[in-house]
Motif scaffolding. Structure first.
Motif, PDB file in Angstrom:
ATOM      1  N   ARG A 271       0.694  -1.168  -0.236  1.00  0.00           N
ATOM      2  CA  ARG A 271       0.060   0.064   0.000  1.00  0.00           C
ATOM      3  C   ARG A 271       0.671   1.087   0.078  1.00  0.00           C
ATOM      4  NH1 ARG A 271      -0.252  -2.527   4.990  1.00  0.00           N
ATOM      5  NH2 ARG A 271       0.447  -1.391   6.766  1.00  0.00           N
ATOM      6  N   SER A 272       2.137   1.204   0.361  1.00  0.00           N
ATOM      7  CA  SER A 272       2.970   2.413   0.467  1.00  0.00           C
ATOM      8  C   SER A 272       3.886   2.574  -0.658  1.00  0.00           C
ATOM      9  CB  SER A 272       3.875   2.251   1.898  1.00  0.00           C
ATOM     10  OG  SER A 272       4.489   1.176   1.804  1.00  0.00           O
ATOM     11  N   ASN A 273       3.857   1.645  -1.648  1.00  0.00           N
ATOM     12  CA  ASN A 273       4.578   1.418  -2.717  1.00  0.00           C
ATOM     13  C   ASN A 273       4.079   2.782  -3.927  1.00  0.00           C
ATOM     14  OD1 ASN A 273       6.018  -0.431  -1.866  1.00  0.00           O
ATOM     15  ND2 ASN A 273       5.281  -1.966  -3.086  1.00  0.00           N
ATOM     16  N   TYR A 274       5.203   3.041  -4.464  1.00  0.00           N
ATOM     17  CA  TYR A 274       4.747   4.235  -5.791  1.00  0.00           C
ATOM     18  C   TYR A 274       4.709   3.468  -7.048  1.00  0.00           C
ATOM     19  CZ  TYR A 274       5.685   7.915  -2.269  1.00  0.00           C
ATOM     20  OH  TYR A 274       5.772   8.711  -0.980  1.00  0.00           O
ATOM     21  N   SER A 275       3.840   4.114  -7.824  1.00  0.00           N
ATOM     22  CA  SER A 275       3.666   3.712  -9.401  1.00  0.00           C
ATOM     23  C   SER A 275       3.692   4.820 -10.233  1.00  0.00           C
ATOM     24  CB  SER A 275       2.678   2.719  -9.592  1.00  0.00           C
ATOM     25  OG  SER A 275       1.162   3.696  -9.289  1.00  0.00           O
ATOM     26  N   CYS A 276       4.161   4.576 -11.599  1.00  0.00           N
ATOM     27  CA  CYS A 276       3.974   5.902 -12.205  1.00  0.00           C
ATOM     28  C   CYS A 276       2.846   5.406 -13.577  1.00  0.00           C
ATOM     29  CB  CYS A 276       5.576   6.196 -13.036  1.00  0.00           C
ATOM     30  SG  CYS A 276       6.176   4.839 -13.903  1.00  0.00           S
ATOM     31  N   ASN A 277       2.704   4.435 -14.138  1.00  0.00           N
ATOM     32  CA  ASN A 277       2.190   3.979 -15.020  1.00  0.00           C
ATOM     33  C   ASN A 277       1.462   2.629 -14.837  1.00  0.00           C
ATOM     34  OD1 ASN A 277       2.872   6.208 -16.795  1.00  0.00           O
ATOM     35  ND2 ASN A 277       4.797   5.230 -16.908  1.00  0.00           N
ATOM     36  N   LYS A 278       0.174   2.788 -15.237  1.00  0.00           N
ATOM     37  CA  LYS A 278      -0.766   1.226 -15.097  1.00  0.00           C
ATOM     38  C   LYS A 278      -0.165   0.592 -16.236  1.00  0.00           C
ATOM     39  CE  LYS A 278      -4.254   3.282 -11.966  1.00  0.00           C
ATOM     40  NZ  LYS A 278      -5.775   3.218 -11.992  1.00  0.00           N
ATOM     41  N   LEU A 279       0.402  -0.471 -16.249  1.00  0.00           N
ATOM     42  CA  LEU A 279       0.821  -1.129 -17.256  1.00  0.00           C
ATOM     43  C   LEU A 279      -0.219  -2.227 -17.769  1.00  0.00           C
ATOM     44  CD1 LEU A 279       4.601  -1.486 -16.459  1.00  0.00           C
ATOM     45  CD2 LEU A 279       3.355   0.372 -18.115  1.00  0.00           C
ATOM     46  N   ASN A 280      -0.630  -2.483 -18.915  1.00  0.00           N
ATOM     47  CA  ASN A 280      -1.529  -3.755 -19.382  1.00  0.00           C
ATOM     48  C   ASN A 280      -0.919  -4.777 -20.038  1.00  0.00           C
ATOM     49  OD1 ASN A 280      -3.676  -1.874 -18.654  1.00  0.00           O
ATOM     50  ND2 ASN A 280      -3.812  -0.790 -20.602  1.00  0.00           N
ATOM     51  N   PHE A 281       0.492  -4.564 -20.551  1.00  0.00           N
ATOM     52  CA  PHE A 281       1.176  -5.634 -21.504  1.00  0.00           C
ATOM     53  C   PHE A 281       2.273  -6.052 -20.430  1.00  0.00           C
ATOM     54  CE2 PHE A 281      -1.043  -2.715 -24.450  1.00  0.00           C
ATOM     55  CZ  PHE A 281      -1.749  -3.610 -25.002  1.00  0.00           C
ATOM     56  N   THR A 282       2.786  -7.191 -20.536  1.00  0.00           N
ATOM     57  CA  THR A 282       3.985  -7.688 -19.767  1.00  0.00           C
ATOM     58  C   THR A 282       5.287  -7.496 -20.260  1.00  0.00           C
ATOM     59  OG1 THR A 282       2.502  -9.693 -19.373  1.00  0.00           O
ATOM     60  CG2 THR A 282       4.984  -9.885 -18.824  1.00  0.00           C
ATOM     61  N   TYR A 283       5.197  -6.939 -21.571  1.00  0.00           N
ATOM     62  CA  TYR A 283       6.643  -6.518 -22.261  1.00  0.00           C
ATOM     63  C   TYR A 283       7.110  -5.243 -21.626  1.00  0.00           C
ATOM     64  CZ  TYR A 283       4.227  -4.132 -25.801  1.00  0.00           C
ATOM     65  OH  TYR A 283       3.592  -2.995 -26.498  1.00  0.00           O
ATOM     66  N   THR A 291      11.336   0.549 -13.818  1.00  0.00           N
ATOM     67  CA  THR A 291      12.300  -0.031 -13.332  1.00  0.00           C
ATOM     68  C   THR A 291      12.760   0.801 -12.060  1.00  0.00           C
ATOM     69  OG1 THR A 291      13.306  -1.146 -15.123  1.00  0.00           O
ATOM     70  CG2 THR A 291      14.839  -1.136 -13.374  1.00  0.00           C
ATOM     71  N   ILE A 292      12.750   2.283 -12.362  1.00  0.00           N
ATOM     72  CA  ILE A 292      13.396   3.255 -11.184  1.00  0.00           C
ATOM     73  C   ILE A 292      12.431   3.118 -10.177  1.00  0.00           C
ATOM     74  CG2 ILE A 292      13.372   5.782 -10.903  1.00  0.00           C
ATOM     75  CD1 ILE A 292      14.308   6.039 -13.908  1.00  0.00           C
ATOM     76  N   VAL A 293      10.958   3.036 -10.436  1.00  0.00           N
ATOM     77  CA  VAL A 293      10.155   2.796  -9.442  1.00  0.00           C
ATOM     78  C   VAL A 293      10.156   1.560  -8.604  1.00  0.00           C
ATOM     79  CG1 VAL A 293       7.647   2.860  -8.778  1.00  0.00           C
ATOM     80  CG2 VAL A 293       8.389   4.368 -10.815  1.00  0.00           C
TER      81      VAL A 293
END
Length: 402
Positions: A271-283, A291-293
């Motif tokens: 719950r305390s992690n950060y994200s920048c984009n919601k990714l729909n594809f595995t690749y 990777t930075i996040v």
């Protein structure tokens, strides 16, 4: 003592010569005179690039690549053989070295100077035991080798191995004791004959291992002669720098990221992690922003919440102690356990120090009370009340009534 291959208890570890400041000055003067004599008379072989003016590791690598490209351009099978001379500087025979120097024109007083420099040298090992006492071994005579860490040692080794390119009649590139042999053949089957010629220089047969890439003086060279292997090696070795810069980037630009818990209403361990984009594809999961996040989220939560200045200090100490060689090693490491143990050890030390200070303060207080009592003599409680101020006496009465 210089430890080799991270083995601190190995008899092959080589001692380092302890040189005085005056000795270093004398060695530098002799080195310049000897080097000038060898270069002006064209005595040293051109394939040797180590410890010589206007020659470097870049020149040695360039020569190796040019020879490989030249033979491949002729559509020949090219072999690059990297030879590791074990204990190279420790295997120099003094008598054979003196004969070579005499053959090159170093005679008389000059030769006697080098004899006095190498002969009758002794070595011993000094170590402290568990109680801090020094243990010193007996001195033994050094019969072979040049002094490690000296100024003249590398140049004397170059003189000792100067004839190696004439013995191995192939393209040879040298940088001190690093030797690379390049030979081209019309048929691969003829390689056995070449290996047999090289084995004549060694008492035991050489064991060869074929590989797609090999390291020459720190540069990775592969069969395609491109930089992919070298870039991959540098990327792995620069993992600590990437981790440090990635964490600081997220910390300084925290507005570019959102907390993971905003994406759903569940209370999870992420719950305390950060994200920048919601990714729909595995690749897309291994892209640079993601990777930075991930690098930042790998840190424990109590470390992420610190100020930028404190994060720099803490993260730098972790990376120095851990020294990750790849990103995979960083992601597989249990940093939460590491930080917990560090914090627990810190609390134990703090409690121990606080307890010591408290005990010391109590002892001082008791000593002061005993000293005061001994100086003033026995006193009763009524006498204390009579001597005390009236306000203090009334407060004591009120406290007793309560």
């Amino acid at each position: 003592m210089v430890y080799k291959r991270d083995i601190t208890r190995d008899i092959t570890n080589r001692p380092v010569a302890l040189l005085s400041n005056i000795g270093k000055i004398v060695e530098r003067v002799v080195y310049d005179r000897l080097s000038r004599f060898l270069e002006s008379n064209l005595i040293l072989n051109d394939s040797q690039n180590g410890f010589r003016k206007k020659k470097s590791t870049i020149r040695a690598i360039f020569q190796a690549l040019c020879n490989i490209v030249k033979s491949q351009n002729l559509n020949k099978n090219t072999f690059l053989l990297c030879i590791d001379l074990s204990k190279a500087f420790d295997s120099v025979d003094h008598q054979l070295l003196f004969k070579k120097m005499e053959l090159y024109g170093i005679r008389g007083v000059s030769l006697n100077l080098f004899k006095s420099y190498l002969e009758n040298r002794t070595q011993s090992v000094v170590e402290r035991d568990e109680y801090g006492f020094k243990l010193k071994s007996e001195k033994i005579l050094i019969e072979k080798g040049v002094p490690q860490g000296s100024i003249l040692g590398p140049l004397l080794y170059i003189i000792y191995t100067n004839e190696l390119p004439y013995i191995i009649k192939e393209n040879i590139i040298q940088y001190a004791d690093d030797t690379s042999l390049i030979f081209s053949l019309d048929a691969i089957e003829n390689a056995d004959c070449q290996i047999r010629n090289i084995n004549k220089l060694n008492s035991s047969n050489l064991t060869l291992e074929t590989t797609d890439s090999v390291s020459i003086l720190g540069v990775e060279i592969n069969t395609r002669l491109d930089w992919k292997s070298h870039i991959d090696k540098l990327a792995n070795s620069m993992s600590n720098l990437f981790i440090f810069e990635a964490v600081l980037f997220v910390k300084k630009n925290i507005d570019l990221f959102e907390v993971y818990k905003k994406g759903h209403c569940y209370e999870t361990r992420f719950r305390s992690n950060y994200s920048c984009n919601k990714l729909n594809f595995t690749y897309l999961q291994n892209n640079v922003p993601n990777t930075i996040v991930k690098v930042f989220n790998k840190l424990p939560e109590q470390l992420r919440e610190l100020s930028i200045k404190k994060v720099k200090i803490k993260l730098k100490s972790i990376l120095i102690e851990k020294s990750y060689y790849s990103m995979e090693e960083y992601f597989n490491d249990d940093l939460h356990q590491y930080v917990f143990v560090k914090y627990y050890v810190f609390l134990v030390k703090l409690n121990h120090t606080t307890q010591k200070k408290r005990e010391k303060g109590n002892r001082k207080f008791l000593d002061a009370v005993q000293e005061s009592a001994a100086r003033e003599g026995p006193r009763n409680q009524d006498q204390d009340y009579q001597e005390a101020p009236q306000g203090q006496y009334n407060r004591r009465q009120q406290n007793q009534q309560q």
